[in-house]
Scaffold this motif. Structure first.
Motif, PDB file in Angstrom:
ATOM      1  N   GLY A 146       0.795  -1.221   0.000  1.00 49.80           N
ATOM      2  CA  GLY A 146       0.000   0.000   0.000  1.00 49.80           C
ATOM      3  C   GLY A 146       0.828   1.270   0.000  1.00 49.80           C
ATOM      4  N   VAL A 147       1.923   1.278  -0.746  1.00 48.89           N
ATOM      5  CA  VAL A 147       2.863   2.404  -0.727  1.00 48.89           C
ATOM      6  C   VAL A 147       2.371   3.546  -1.617  1.00 48.89           C
ATOM      7  CG1 VAL A 147       5.152   3.140  -1.528  1.00 48.89           C
ATOM      8  CG2 VAL A 147       4.920   1.110  -0.085  1.00 48.89           C
ATOM      9  N   SER A 148       2.363   4.736  -1.047  1.00 52.29           N
ATOM     10  CA  SER A 148       2.071   5.966  -1.794  1.00 52.29           C
ATOM     11  C   SER A 148       3.161   6.983  -1.503  1.00 52.29           C
ATOM     12  CB  SER A 148       0.706   6.544  -1.402  1.00 52.29           C
ATOM     13  OG  SER A 148      -0.343   5.656  -1.724  1.00 52.29           O
ATOM     14  N   VAL A 149       3.414   7.845  -2.470  1.00 56.07           N
ATOM     15  CA  VAL A 149       4.437   8.889  -2.338  1.00 56.07           C
ATOM     16  C   VAL A 149       3.864  10.198  -2.855  1.00 56.07           C
ATOM     17  CG1 VAL A 149       6.684   9.705  -3.154  1.00 56.07           C
ATOM     18  CG2 VAL A 149       6.390   7.297  -2.539  1.00 56.07           C
ATOM     19  N   ARG A 150       4.097  11.259  -2.105  1.00 59.69           N
ATOM     20  CA  ARG A 150       3.768  12.612  -2.563  1.00 59.69           C
ATOM     21  C   ARG A 150       5.052  13.418  -2.674  1.00 59.69           C
ATOM     22  NH1 ARG A 150      -1.560  13.999  -2.608  1.00 59.69           N
ATOM     23  NH2 ARG A 150      -2.997  12.534  -1.595  1.00 59.69           N
ATOM     24  N   GLU A 196       0.563  13.429  -5.679  1.00 65.15           N
ATOM     25  CA  GLU A 196       0.781  11.994  -5.487  1.00 65.15           C
ATOM     26  C   GLU A 196       1.442  11.401  -6.731  1.00 65.15           C
ATOM     27  OE1 GLU A 196      -1.763   8.864  -3.052  1.00 65.15           O
ATOM     28  OE2 GLU A 196      -2.646   9.223  -5.041  1.00 65.15           O
ATOM     29  N   THR A 197       2.662  10.902  -6.567  1.00 66.29           N
ATOM     30  CA  THR A 197       3.414  10.350  -7.693  1.00 66.29           C
ATOM     31  C   THR A 197       3.391   8.821  -7.713  1.00 66.29           C
ATOM     32  OG1 THR A 197       5.416  10.554  -6.345  1.00 66.29           O
ATOM     33  CG2 THR A 197       4.939  12.335  -7.907  1.00 66.29           C
ATOM     34  N   LEU A 198       3.130   8.198  -6.564  1.00 66.44           N
ATOM     35  CA  LEU A 198       2.869   6.763  -6.485  1.00 66.44           C
ATOM     36  C   LEU A 198       1.606   6.581  -5.669  1.00 66.44           C
ATOM     37  CD1 LEU A 198       6.217   4.834  -5.750  1.00 66.44           C
ATOM     38  CD2 LEU A 198       4.970   4.969  -7.916  1.00 66.44           C
ATOM     39  N   ALA A 199       0.738   5.676  -6.095  1.00 67.56           N
ATOM     40  CA  ALA A 199      -0.562   5.542  -5.450  1.00 67.56           C
ATOM     41  C   ALA A 199      -0.845   4.082  -5.103  1.00 67.56           C
ATOM     42  CB  ALA A 199      -1.670   6.091  -6.351  1.00 67.56           C
ATOM     43  N   VAL A 259       4.999   4.789 -19.652  1.00 71.93           N
ATOM     44  CA  VAL A 259       5.435   6.010 -20.314  1.00 71.93           C
ATOM     45  C   VAL A 259       6.242   6.830 -19.313  1.00 71.93           C
ATOM     46  CG1 VAL A 259       4.681   8.124 -21.462  1.00 71.93           C
ATOM     47  CG2 VAL A 259       3.431   5.993 -21.832  1.00 71.93           C
ATOM     48  N   ALA A 260       7.331   7.447 -19.762  1.00 71.55           N
ATOM     49  CA  ALA A 260       8.205   8.202 -18.869  1.00 71.55           C
ATOM     50  C   ALA A 260       7.409   9.203 -18.035  1.00 71.55           C
ATOM     51  CB  ALA A 260       9.268   8.943 -19.681  1.00 71.55           C
ATOM     52  N   GLY A 261       7.764   9.299 -16.753  1.00 71.87           N
ATOM     53  CA  GLY A 261       7.127  10.252 -15.863  1.00 71.87           C
ATOM     54  C   GLY A 261       5.870   9.746 -15.193  1.00 71.87           C
ATOM     55  N   ASN A 262       5.670   8.422 -15.200  1.00 71.59           N
ATOM     56  CA  ASN A 262       4.472   7.851 -14.589  1.00 71.59           C
ATOM     57  C   ASN A 262       4.757   7.150 -13.263  1.00 71.59           C
ATOM     58  OD1 ASN A 262       1.636   7.616 -16.328  1.00 71.59           O
ATOM     59  ND2 ASN A 262       3.414   8.229 -17.528  1.00 71.59           N
ATOM     60  N   GLY A 263       5.847   7.531 -12.613  1.00 72.86           N
ATOM     61  CA  GLY A 263       6.154   7.005 -11.287  1.00 72.86           C
ATOM     62  C   GLY A 263       7.345   6.061 -11.243  1.00 72.86           C
ATOM     63  N   GLN A 264       8.013   5.867 -12.382  1.00 71.55           N
ATOM     64  CA  GLN A 264       9.142   4.940 -12.390  1.00 71.55           C
ATOM     65  C   GLN A 264      10.257   5.385 -11.453  1.00 71.55           C
ATOM     66  OE1 GLN A 264       7.494   6.129 -15.059  1.00 71.55           O
ATOM     67  NE2 GLN A 264       7.725   4.829 -16.864  1.00 71.55           N
ATOM     68  N   ARG A 265      10.634   6.661 -11.519  1.00 72.56           N
ATOM     69  CA  ARG A 265      11.727   7.133 -10.661  1.00 72.56           C
ATOM     70  C   ARG A 265      11.366   6.980  -9.198  1.00 72.56           C
ATOM     71  NH1 ARG A 265      12.534  11.878  -8.202  1.00 72.56           N
ATOM     72  NH2 ARG A 265      10.900  12.901  -9.417  1.00 72.56           N
ATOM     73  N   GLU A 266      10.145   7.362  -8.837  1.00 67.48           N
ATOM     74  CA  GLU A 266       9.724   7.267  -7.441  1.00 67.48           C
ATOM     75  C   GLU A 266       9.694   5.808  -6.974  1.00 67.48           C
ATOM     76  OE1 GLU A 266       8.360  11.108  -9.128  1.00 67.48           O
ATOM     77  OE2 GLU A 266       8.240   9.025  -9.809  1.00 67.48           O
ATOM     78  N   LEU A 267       9.273   4.903  -7.851  1.00 67.69           N
ATOM     79  CA  LEU A 267       9.237   3.488  -7.484  1.00 67.69           C
ATOM     80  C   LEU A 267      10.642   2.966  -7.211  1.00 67.69           C
ATOM     81  CD1 LEU A 267       7.675   0.825  -7.151  1.00 67.69           C
ATOM     82  CD2 LEU A 267       8.004   0.442  -9.612  1.00 67.69           C
ATOM     83  N   THR A 268      11.587   3.267  -8.082  1.00 60.72           N
ATOM     84  CA  THR A 268      12.949   2.783  -7.865  1.00 60.72           C
ATOM     85  C   THR A 268      13.554   3.395  -6.611  1.00 60.72           C
ATOM     86  OG1 THR A 268      13.924   4.499  -9.295  1.00 60.72           O
ATOM     87  CG2 THR A 268      13.339   2.405 -10.333  1.00 60.72           C
ATOM     88  N   GLU A 269      13.218   4.642  -6.309  1.00 58.58           N
ATOM     89  CA  GLU A 269      13.762   5.272  -5.107  1.00 58.58           C
ATOM     90  C   GLU A 269      13.176   4.678  -3.835  1.00 58.58           C
ATOM     91  OE1 GLU A 269      13.286   9.482  -5.592  1.00 58.58           O
ATOM     92  OE2 GLU A 269      14.934   9.629  -7.047  1.00 58.58           O
ATOM     93  N   VAL A 270      11.908   4.288  -3.867  1.00 61.52           N
ATOM     94  CA  VAL A 270      11.316   3.604  -2.713  1.00 61.52           C
ATOM     95  C   VAL A 270      11.960   2.232  -2.546  1.00 61.52           C
ATOM     96  CG1 VAL A 270       9.221   2.494  -1.856  1.00 61.52           C
ATOM     97  CG2 VAL A 270       9.118   4.835  -2.713  1.00 61.52           C
ATOM     98  N   THR A 283      14.859   1.283  -3.205  1.00 61.33           N
ATOM     99  CA  THR A 283      16.278   1.331  -2.824  1.00 61.33           C
ATOM    100  C   THR A 283      16.537   2.196  -1.604  1.00 61.33           C
ATOM    101  OG1 THR A 283      16.610   3.114  -4.443  1.00 61.33           O
ATOM    102  CG2 THR A 283      17.093   0.872  -5.164  1.00 61.33           C
ATOM    103  N   GLY A 284      15.483   2.659  -0.949  1.00 57.92           N
ATOM    104  CA  GLY A 284      15.650   3.401   0.294  1.00 57.92           C
ATOM    105  C   GLY A 284      15.919   4.873   0.141  1.00 57.92           C
ATOM    106  N   LEU A 285      15.926   5.382  -1.093  1.00 59.20           N
ATOM    107  CA  LEU A 285      16.196   6.803  -1.304  1.00 59.20           C
ATOM    108  C   LEU A 285      15.007   7.676  -0.924  1.00 59.20           C
ATOM    109  CD1 LEU A 285      18.076   6.614  -4.706  1.00 59.20           C
ATOM    110  CD2 LEU A 285      19.020   7.511  -2.578  1.00 59.20           C
ATOM    111  N   THR A 286      13.793   7.123  -1.005  1.00 63.06           N
ATOM    112  CA  THR A 286      12.580   7.859  -0.667  1.00 63.06           C
ATOM    113  C   THR A 286      11.783   7.068   0.361  1.00 63.06           C
ATOM    114  OG1 THR A 286      12.396   8.976  -2.810  1.00 63.06           O
ATOM    115  CG2 THR A 286      10.359   8.686  -1.568  1.00 63.06           C
ATOM    116  N   ILE A 287      11.331   7.763   1.387  1.00 67.29           N
ATOM    117  CA  ILE A 287      10.479   7.155   2.407  1.00 67.29           C
ATOM    118  C   ILE A 287       9.028   7.363   1.986  1.00 67.29           C
ATOM    119  CG2 ILE A 287       9.773   7.209   4.837  1.00 67.29           C
ATOM    120  CD1 ILE A 287      12.568   8.254   5.497  1.00 67.29           C
ATOM    121  N   PRO A 288       8.231   6.310   1.907  1.00 65.18           N
ATOM    122  CA  PRO A 288       6.839   6.473   1.454  1.00 65.18           C
ATOM    123  C   PRO A 288       6.045   7.424   2.350  1.00 65.18           C
ATOM    124  CG  PRO A 288       7.455   4.150   1.527  1.00 65.18           C
ATOM    125  CD  PRO A 288       8.554   4.909   2.197  1.00 65.18           C
TER     126      PRO A 288
END
Length: 524
Positions: A274-278, A284-287, A304-315, A317-322
């Motif tokens: 249930g991970v979401s990121v703002r 909201e970039t991940l829902a 398609v580029a810009g649909n949450g791929q970067r945010e997903l990889t950062e979650v 790998t620990g770079l972003t906290i949900p």
């Protein structure tokens, strides 16, 4: 759109005669001769490190040739700086963009331009930029800040900045590496229009299908030397690939596991619940992402580029906290932070290798030790052993098949493809549990891509879970056991690759869920 006719006796826009460029211990270019004609698109191909970017850096005044002659419109020319090349109407868009992230599009377009009005207001700069955008067919938002733009939008700004300075020879280094297929089609449309006005284009690329589509002639370099130039109509992707690397590229079925390979795990190595990121603006970039990554499998991620791929990889790998939800490593709540994920066996090949995976101004040895500098034999107890770091860097370079004359030189001096190879091998070293790879084939030649894919298959067969984010659906279908599709930050579905096809994935990428009944979806 066919190239315009050229009057007999018209000299080439650019001729290079016997160009050589040497660095300590390295022959970057040796006795290279080529020409680019008015009204044509010339593709420049070669393996990573073949000397393509170096040769173009000589043309644009970033480097000075050690031997040879450059002729522009029939007259000898030599540029001591990029500014002189721009004044001679030669512009280059580099693989790594040269924009100022905090400035607006209009400010970047006008920065350092002699035609920029003095004391012009933002409104005037934006109006001028809007007019340039319409004239050259590169739509941009003049008031947008560059740091808020997608990679494709940033590239448009780079090209528009060059065209605004009245370039008649446009040099593009890996122009579609960060573009979606739709953005690539728009770029090619604009390049054909530019060519139709009698201008010339040089494209450095590793995408052979695109080279066949857009270019008129092809020149291939190998080991810093010119192998030959051919009319594109007389070439095929297979012939170009074999000429680039000096051998036939044998494609393997990487979905087949080696004898004795570890089976797919039954317990997830890495899970999202249930991970979401703002983002910082509250968007909201991940829902509500729920996903399991198992050992011994490759999970592809399409979108398609810009649909949450970067945010997903950062979650992952620990770079972003949900903002909401939970990340589990080995079934337990994950300790936050990229360093903690790395200690628990999560490697990461990021989308922007130069600025996210490397410290550009540091030496190669230091960059290869970034993940292990706190551990023996390189570090620990507040110490740093440079000799151990050098030994590690040499080991990684040998495995990655990258020739390095000086491990103390800044890593930014390497070609983009060689940077990617080193980052990949460094991250594979620590990926005992999971490897997350974002666009791992960008900027690699066809031989290096085959090698990278073999790395992934070997890692999978050792029982490691691998996540590959790519805009190349063929790549995902050829590598993945399962494919997840993102749209507007939501995970639309996770498909067994045996049941997936490009049509189904494409519909999901566009937000469609009413898929044709060609196969069963797996549960997320």
């Amino acid at each position: 759109m066919t190239p315009p006719p050229v009057a007999p006796g018209t000299p080439p826009v650019l001729q290079l005669v016997g160009i050589s460029k040497y660095f300590p211990g390295v022959i970057a270019n040796e006795d290279v001769s080529l020409d680019v004609r008015s009204g044509e698109i010339l593709a420049l191909l070669g393996e990573n490190g073949a000397g393509k970017s170096t040769l173009m850096n000589v043309v644009t005044g970033i480097y000075q040739a050690d031997a040879g002659e450059m002729i522009l419109d029939g007259y000898g020319a030599r540029f001591s700086s990029p500014q002189e090349a721009i004044r001679a109407r030669i512009g280059m868009v580099h693989q790594h963009f040269k924009l100022v992230p905090a400035f607006t599009v209009a400010e970047n377009i006008h920065l350092g331009w002699a035609d920029t009005p003095r004391n012009a207001s933002p409104a005037i700069l934006e109006a001028r930029t809007r007019e340039l955008s319409e004239r050259f067919g590169f739509p941009v938002n003049p008031a947008a800040r560059v740091e808020d733009l997608s990679a494709g939008e940033q590239q448009r700004v780079e090209i528009l900045r060059v065209l605004a300075r009245k370039a008649r020879l446009l040099i593009l280094d890996e122009p579609t590496a960060v573009l979606t297929p739709a953005e690539a089609r728009d770029l090619f449309r604009a390049l054909r229009a530019f060519r139709a006005e009698g201008n010339a284009v040089i494209i450095i690329s590793h995408k052979l299908d695109e080279v066949m589509e857009i270019s008129d002639r092809v020149t291939i370099l190998r080991g810093g030397q010119k192998i030959g130039t051919w009319d594109t109509a007389d070439c095929s992707p297979r012939m170009l690939a074999a000429t680039m690397v000096g051998r036939e590229i044998v494609r393997q079925n990487l979905l087949l596991r080696a004898d004795g390979a570890a089976p797919r795990g039954t317990e997830a190595e890495l899970s999202l619940r249930g991970v979401s990121v703002r983002d910082e603006r509250g968007v909201e970039t991940l829902a509500d992402i729920t996903l399991d990554i198992f050992g011994g499998e490759i999970l592809g991620v399409a979108g398609v580029a810009g649909n949450g791929q970067r945010e997903l990889t950062e979650v992952l790998t620990g770079l972003t906290i949900p903002t909401r939800g939970q990340v589990l490593l080995g079934g337990r709540s994950a300790e936050p932070g990229a360093a903690a994920f790395a200690r628990h066996g999560v490697g990461h090949i990021p989308q922007d290798r130069l600025h996210s995976a490397l410290a550009p101004s540091l030496g190669i040895s230091d960059n290869m030790a970034l993940r292990e500098y706190g551990m023996p034999p390189i570090g620990g107890n507040g110490l740093y052993h440079a000799d151990a770091a050098l030994s590690l860097a040499r080991e990684i370079a040998d495995i990655a098949e990258v020739t390095i004359p000086d491990f103390a030189m800044p890593v930014r001096n390497l070609s983009g493809g060689n940077q990617q190879r080193l980052v990949a091998r460094r991250e594979i070293r620590i990926a005992s549990r999971v490897l997350v790879a974002a666009y791992p084939s960008r900027g690699l030649d066809i031989g290096a891509i085959a090698t990278m894919h073999r790395y992934f298959a070997e890692l999978r067969d050792r029982g490691v879970g691998i996540v590959i984010v790519s805009e190349d659906l063929e790549e995902l279908l050829n590598l993945s056991d399962r494919i997840g599709v993102l749209c507007h930050g939501r995970l639309m579905a996770v498909l067994d690759s045996a049941e997936a096809d490009i049509e189904r994935i494409g519909l999901l990428m566009g937000g469609r869920t009413d898929l044709p009944e060609t196969g069963a979806e797996t549960k997320i």
